[in-house]
Design a protein around this motif. Structure first.
Motif, mmCIF file in Angstrom:
data_model
loop_
_atom_site.group_PDB
_atom_site.id
_atom_site.type_symbol
_atom_site.label_atom_id
_atom_site.label_comp_id
_atom_site.label_asym_id
_atom_site.label_seq_id
_atom_site.Cartn_x
_atom_site.Cartn_y
_atom_site.Cartn_z
ATOM 1 N N MET A 58 0.998 -1.278 0.235
ATOM 2 C CA MET A 58 -0.008 0.096 0.068
ATOM 3 C C MET A 58 0.938 1.330 0.042
ATOM 4 S SD MET A 58 -3.099 -1.359 2.513
ATOM 5 C CE MET A 58 -4.062 -0.345 1.869
ATOM 6 N N ASP A 107 -10.770 6.139 -5.101
ATOM 7 C CA ASP A 107 -9.860 5.291 -3.991
ATOM 8 C C ASP A 107 -10.387 5.525 -2.816
ATOM 9 O OD1 ASP A 107 -8.168 3.559 -3.051
ATOM 10 O OD2 ASP A 107 -6.522 4.617 -3.218
ATOM 11 N N ASN A 123 -4.440 2.858 -1.429
ATOM 12 C CA ASN A 123 -4.491 1.385 -1.966
ATOM 13 C C ASN A 123 -3.451 1.360 -2.662
ATOM 14 O OD1 ASN A 123 -6.686 -0.306 -0.874
ATOM 15 N ND2 ASN A 123 -7.999 1.374 -1.670
ATOM 16 N N LYS A 127 -2.113 3.789 -6.079
ATOM 17 C CA LYS A 127 -1.088 4.733 -5.129
ATOM 18 C C LYS A 127 -0.654 5.750 -6.330
ATOM 19 C CE LYS A 127 2.507 1.577 -4.582
ATOM 20 N NZ LYS A 127 3.233 0.777 -3.740
ATOM 21 N N TYR A 196 -8.101 -3.535 8.945
ATOM 22 C CA TYR A 196 -9.307 -4.038 7.830
ATOM 23 C C TYR A 196 -9.664 -5.174 8.014
ATOM 24 C CZ TYR A 196 -11.567 -1.475 4.053
ATOM 25 O OH TYR A 196 -12.540 -0.822 3.098
ATOM 26 N N LEU A 243 -13.752 -3.642 -0.550
ATOM 27 C CA LEU A 243 -12.360 -3.864 -1.280
ATOM 28 C C LEU A 243 -12.425 -3.106 -2.519
ATOM 29 C CD1 LEU A 243 -9.548 -5.227 -1.750
ATOM 30 C CD2 LEU A 243 -11.031 -7.179 -2.834
ATOM 31 N N TYR A 244 -11.600 -2.043 -2.854
ATOM 32 C CA TYR A 244 -11.659 -1.140 -3.953
ATOM 33 C C TYR A 244 -11.351 -1.891 -4.969
ATOM 34 C CZ TYR A 244 -11.419 2.922 -7.069
ATOM 35 O OH TYR A 244 -11.674 3.647 -8.132
#
Length: 379
Positions: A58, A107, A123, A127, A196, A243-244
């Motif tokens: 990440m 995001d 994420n 990024k 998470y 969850l993206y």
């Protein structure tokens, strides 16, 4: 998942191989999917003890106002997010969203006020785009520093507090969404009490060259086991967390995603800093008038998991599709299959019966309240 031979490696890559992890490409990185314990046992171990996750893929980003006032950086960031950043107190963190001109989600991220700067975790797959977005909007007034090579690990589960406090006693005093600098074995680290998985725990940002040593130190505790992305996914699904790229994306608004809680009143209609972010007209209109579809929990009636991509119907035979499953699988702690997806707002009430088409058959599901497993955050 990525299959290219030139996958990036996190600072813990050698440790994963040493621990016998099954590796696969994820967001451009060679990441551990599971260890010898297996996904089911890794999941249950995290719920009962403590799991250590490598989340170094990440993106970590620092934002400093050229004026020296962190509030100026916060107000500047509000131009690209509907979240109230300016009122975030030093040492506190909150969940954020980047939106586009159509109200969709580019995001989701975490943002912390570190006193003299903002600290963001974004994420992995987004990024570089997130960094470009921030630089384009803030570079005139802020200095932006990407720390994409820095280590990031998550220690999650009921034993996490005891384990981390044995090395950094002040960790015990932290509450959910607190962020501070601690020291572990002589190494300064930035710690947030978050994660998470729905479990109490911490995320720990570590200089790359010290990440392996700190991870091994934490793993030396009998309560801690290494956990892969497989169990991370089943844990967050049971916790009802998005969850993206699956549950939220650039075509999904915060209201559709049932993330209205993430947009504080001060940024909504009538608030002191109403709007001013991409897609504000569409998003704020949905606050007043509702959205045509909503993200919901889905509980299959049988034992068969319903996976992402399954098409949803209002009836067992015939009729047009009404939605799609975006995440689904077996919930080890829930004791059965669980899923999330999008349905028309008129069919989003808990208890509503709908059907998912799986291998040519329609399986019955009930719309369910989220989360499937209650969170255990220390508030």
């Amino acid at each position: 998942m990525d299959t290219t031979a030139d996958l990036l490696k996190t600072p813990l890559h050698s440790l994963h191989l040493e621990l016998g992890a099954r590796m696969a490409g994820f967001a451009g990185y060679d990441m551990p999917i599971q260890y010898k314990m297996g996904v089911m046992q890794e999941h249950l171990h995290t719920r009962a003890n403590a799991g250590l996750f490598d989340v170094s893929h990440m993106g970590q980003i620092l934002i400093r106002a050229k004026s020296g006032d962190v509030r100026d950086a916060a107000l500047a960031l509000e131009a690209v997010t509907p979240v109230d950043v300016a009122d975030l107190k030093p040492g506190r963190q909150r969940y954020g969203l980047f939106t586009n001109d159509k109200g969709g989600l580019e995001d989701d991220f975490m943002v912390a006020n570190r006193g003299d700067h903002l600290y963001l975790v974004v994420n992995a797959a987004c990024k570089h785009d997130d960094l470009a977005r921030i630089e384009a909007a803030l570079s005139d007034t802020c200095e932006i520093e990407a720390q994409f090579d820095r280590g990031l690990i998550a220690l999650q589960g009921p034993a996490a507090e005891g384990v981390l406090s044995s090395y950094a006693p002040k960790a015990e005093d932290m509450l959910f969404m607190d962020v501070t600098e601690l020291e572990i074995a002589g190494v300064p680290v930035v710690v947030s009490r978050s994660g998470y998985t729905g479990e109490d725990g911490y995320e720990i940002s570590i200089p790359a060259e010290e990440t392996d040593r700190i991870a091994r130190l934490l793993l030396s505790d009998d309560h801690v086991a290494p956990i892969g992305l497989g169990a991370r996914d089943s844990l967050r699904l049971e916790a009802g967390l998005c969850l993206y790229g699956n549950d939220i994306d650039e075509a999904t608004t915060p209201v559709e995603a049932n993330l209205k809680w993430a947009i504080q009143k001060v940024r909504r209609n009538g608030g002191a800093r109403e709007g001013g972010f991409p897609g504000a007209d569409i998003i704020l209109s949905q606050f007043d008038n509702g959205a045509s579809r909503l993200r919901v929990g889905l509980q299959p009636a049988g034992k068969a998991p319903v996976r992402a991509g399954a098409v949803l119907f209002a009836q067992e035979t015939g009729g047009e599709a009404i939605g799609t499953v975006t995440s689904g699988g077996f919930g080890p702690s829930a004791g059965g299959p669980v899923a999330m997806g999008y349905v028309p707002a008129a069919q989003a009430a808990p208890g509503t019966t709908i059907f998912a088409e799986v291998r040519g058959k329609r399986l019955e599901l009930a719309v369910a309240s989220l989360p499937f497993v209650p969170s255990t955050y220390k508030r």
